[in-house]
Design an enzyme around this catalytic site. Structure first.
Site, PDB file in Angstrom:
ATOM      1  N   THR A   1       4.205   2.370  46.723  1.00  0.00           N
ATOM      2  CA  THR A   1       4.451   2.517  45.413  1.00  0.00           C
ATOM      3  C   THR A   1       3.414   3.501  44.987  1.00  0.00           C
ATOM      4  O   THR A   1       3.645   3.457  44.158  1.00  0.00           O
ATOM      5  CB  THR A   1       4.618   1.518  44.754  1.00  0.00           C
TER       6      THR A   1
ATOM      7  N   ILE B   1       7.261  -0.477  45.731  1.00  0.00           N
ATOM      8  CA  ILE B   1       7.071   1.308  45.631  1.00  0.00           C
ATOM      9  C   ILE B   1       8.245   1.464  46.369  1.00  0.00           C
ATOM     10  O   ILE B   1       8.898   1.047  47.297  1.00  0.00           O
ATOM     11  CB  ILE B   1       5.674   1.477  46.533  1.00  0.00           C
TER      12      ILE B   1
ATOM     13  N   GLN C   1       8.897   1.229  38.269  1.00  0.00           N
ATOM     14  CA  GLN C   1       9.602   2.444  39.342  1.00  0.00           C
ATOM     15  C   GLN C   1      11.160   2.452  39.268  1.00  0.00           C
ATOM     16  O   GLN C   1      11.647   3.460  38.891  1.00  0.00           O
ATOM     17  CB  GLN C   1       9.119   2.159  40.771  1.00  0.00           C
TER      18      GLN C   1
END
Length: 589
Positions: free
Chosen positions: A383, A446, A470
């Site tokens: 991430t 991530i 994300q």
């Protein structure tokens, strides 16, 4: 105006190169990546070197006690150095697993007098899973590296930074200082903590620091490879640290750790292909949201080409699509070795049509009643973030993280690094997909991203740090470039939003991970640049909105994008780097 405010309203130009490029949050790490490219390394070699350098120069965000994931755009040999070369996207899951012997009851006994609880605390030793980053680096090097540089060559610049020292950049220093109280509390008996400077503080911008223990650790790994970390003295030091805190990690958990070469998942979107790492990563959220948006467009419920960028109507569509994606991810994102996952069925137009029916232009989805969908079984299928491209025309999209600031904050004192807390994204509800089990990989936030064209040529390597932000940011970057024609830097400069759970709401559905739909109300956190009128209209639709200003804009993460431009027979890359970070996109010449 304050310098902090000016930093966040500044604009950068897109950077161009005809050979290769490195884009990360730290200029020192960029320099390291360029050095490896200059030695003849490819984008994968350089990406590993950048990752190692970031572990030293930005330790609040990443470290060798964390995990990594990578996507690699590999050209067919005959297509190398060609502007329109076709290739294949490959994936690597460098995530660690829970201790084989651990159970939810162990967590309850440690933190709740044996009574059930829904989540693992972020600072609990039980939030520590086997760190996968070092194996991920080594396996990517052995599988995809150029063969022109050694693993020791790749790690040497990071060793030099740690051993000889480096000046800390502005935003890294701020994140570091924000974690000092946590580091003190987590390691009260530490005799030496390289992250706490004289005066019991974190570094100021430009202050020169060293980390001699982590330099020794990286030297050991340089000489002996991943075995030094998983079967040698580093593993012993980690186990000594966690055993004192009643964790169940054992030598066998480290010795048996493996990275996994995976087949990336993709969605055809507006004449492009968007690629993500499959579960246990939650790139699936981004693909589900994009699929829902495309389905709404195909059905005539919205017109992507007529919606105004960051208008209330546009943002409402994206917010609702991402929320639906998170509801599905809470059910289906888990370690696929523990449960068969219907990824193909979830991304099939048939399923997306059923989920699109929940969208209403006039109001938000009811978080009290909304849940995941059930795909038709007939569609079943057996991430820190940074990006690097090279002169071959290949690209590596790479992300490495310890999760929250310094992860768990638990220091492996002998080797100068902190352990991540990825295990916090297990739930503790027995019977659910992502419940903690021995040897299991947790729901992981991530995610590196990649976009290719219809002819399988490279379009862009991209990504965005920020936990559950994300996939939401991936959706926005894809639309910014593919639909609105933005350059990489324009996409990164554009105000964006992320989603979060309501931490003031005691209700926890106990499902999935600790994400945006954990509570009935999902908070829309949006940067101030979208305008007050837009914010008020989103509130009118029923959204709970929090406006992010100044340093709080770090909440939307920090992205990097390198895109291949169409310039006839000449290979050209265009790069952008997030103004919310300290870094830049730097060309290789």
């Amino acid at each position: 105006m304050s310098s902090e405010f000016l930093k966040f309203v500044s604009r950068r130009s897109t950077v161009y190169s005809h050979k290769g490029m490195v884009a990360s949050t730290q200029p020192l790490a960029n320099s390291v990546g360029l050095k490896i490219l200059n030695m003849g390394g490819n984008c994968v070699d350089a990406a590993i070197a950048v990752s190692a350098a970031l572990c030293v120069s930005e330790p609040a965000s990443t470290g060798i006690g964390g995990d990594c994931f990578a996507l690699y755009f590999k050209l067919d040999d005959k297509q190398k150095n060609k502007a329109a070369g076709s290739g294949k996207v490959l994936g690597l899951n460098g995530c660690g697993r829970a201790a084989k012997a651990v159970t939810p009851q162990d967590v309850w006994n440690e933190h709740n007098d044996g009574h059930p609880m829904s989540r693992i605390p972020y600072t609990s030793a039980f939030s520590v899973t086997v760190p996968g980053a070092i194996a991920g680096w080594y396996d990517a090097f052995e599988t995809w590296g150029s063969g022109n540089v050694s693993f020791a060559d790749i790690l040497q610049p990071a060793v030099t930074l740690a051993e000889e020292g480096f000046p800390v950049s502005e935003l890294s220093a701020k994140a570091w200082r924000n974690s000092i109280a946590k580091l003190k509390k987590q390691n009260p008996d530490a005799k030496v903590n390289p992250f706490i400077l004289e005066g019991e503080r974190g570094p100021n911008e430009g202050e020169f620091v060293k980390n001699l223990p982590v330099a020794e650790c990286l030297k050991l790994i340089s000489r002996e490879g991943k075995k030094a970390f998983y079967e040698g003295p580093v593993a012993e030091a980690i186990l000594e640290t966690t055993s004192k805190r009643n964790h169940k990690l054992a030598k066998e958990d480290f010795k048996n750790h493996t990275s996994t070469i995976v087949e990336p998942i993709k969605l055809d979107f507006q004449d492009h292909k968007v690629w993500e790492i499959p579960p246990n990563g939650h790139g699936l959220v981004a693909l589900l949201a994009l699929g829902l948006i495309q389905e709404l467009h195909n059905e005539g419920k919205i017109n992507l080409r007529e919606l105004k960028h960051n208008s209330p109507e546009y943002l409402h569509v994206l917010i609702e699509a991402c929320k639906l994606g998170f509801h599905d991810s809470d059910e289906y994102v888990t370690d696929p070795t523990f449960k068969e996952l219907p990824v193909t069925a979830l991304l099939h137009p048939h399923y997306l049509k059923t989920r699109a029916k929940h969208f209403d232009k006039s109001k938000i989805i009811d978080g009290e009643t909304m849940t995941h969908g059930v795909p038709d079984p007939k569609y079943k299928s057996d991430t820190v973030y940074f990006s690097v491209t090279d002169s071959n025309g290949e690209a590596c999209s790479f992300i490495n993280s310890v999760y929250e600031g310094f992860g768990s904050g638990i220091l492996v004192e002998k080797y100068g690094f902190c352990l991540h807390n990825r295990g916090s994204n297990f739930n503790l509800t027995p019977g659910l997909s992502n419940c903690l089990e021995g040897g299991k990989r947790p729901y992981h936030t991530i995610i590196p991203g990649m976009i290719t064209n219809k002819d399988d040529s490279l379009y862009a390597a991209f990504g965005n740090m920020g936990g559950f932000a994300q996939p939401v940011c991936h959706v926005q970057h894809v639309l910014n470039m593919v639909v609105f024609g933005m350059t990489p830097q324009q996409s990164l400069d554009s105000p964006r939003f992320v989603l979060n759970s309501d931490n003031d709401n005691p209700k926890d559905r106990g499902r999935g991970a600790d994400g945006p739909v954990r509570t009935p109300v999902t908070i829309v956190q949006i940067e101030e640049g979208v305008g007050e009128e837009t914010i008020q209209q989103l509130k009118h639709l029923g959204h709970t909105v929090e406006v992010l200003k100044g340093y709080a804009r770090q909440t939307v993460g920090r992205g990097q994008i390198i895109r291949k431009e169409s310039c006839g027979e000449q290979l050209v890359f265009a790069g952008g780097s997030d103004m919310r970070g300290d870094g830049a996109a730097v060309p290789f010449v």
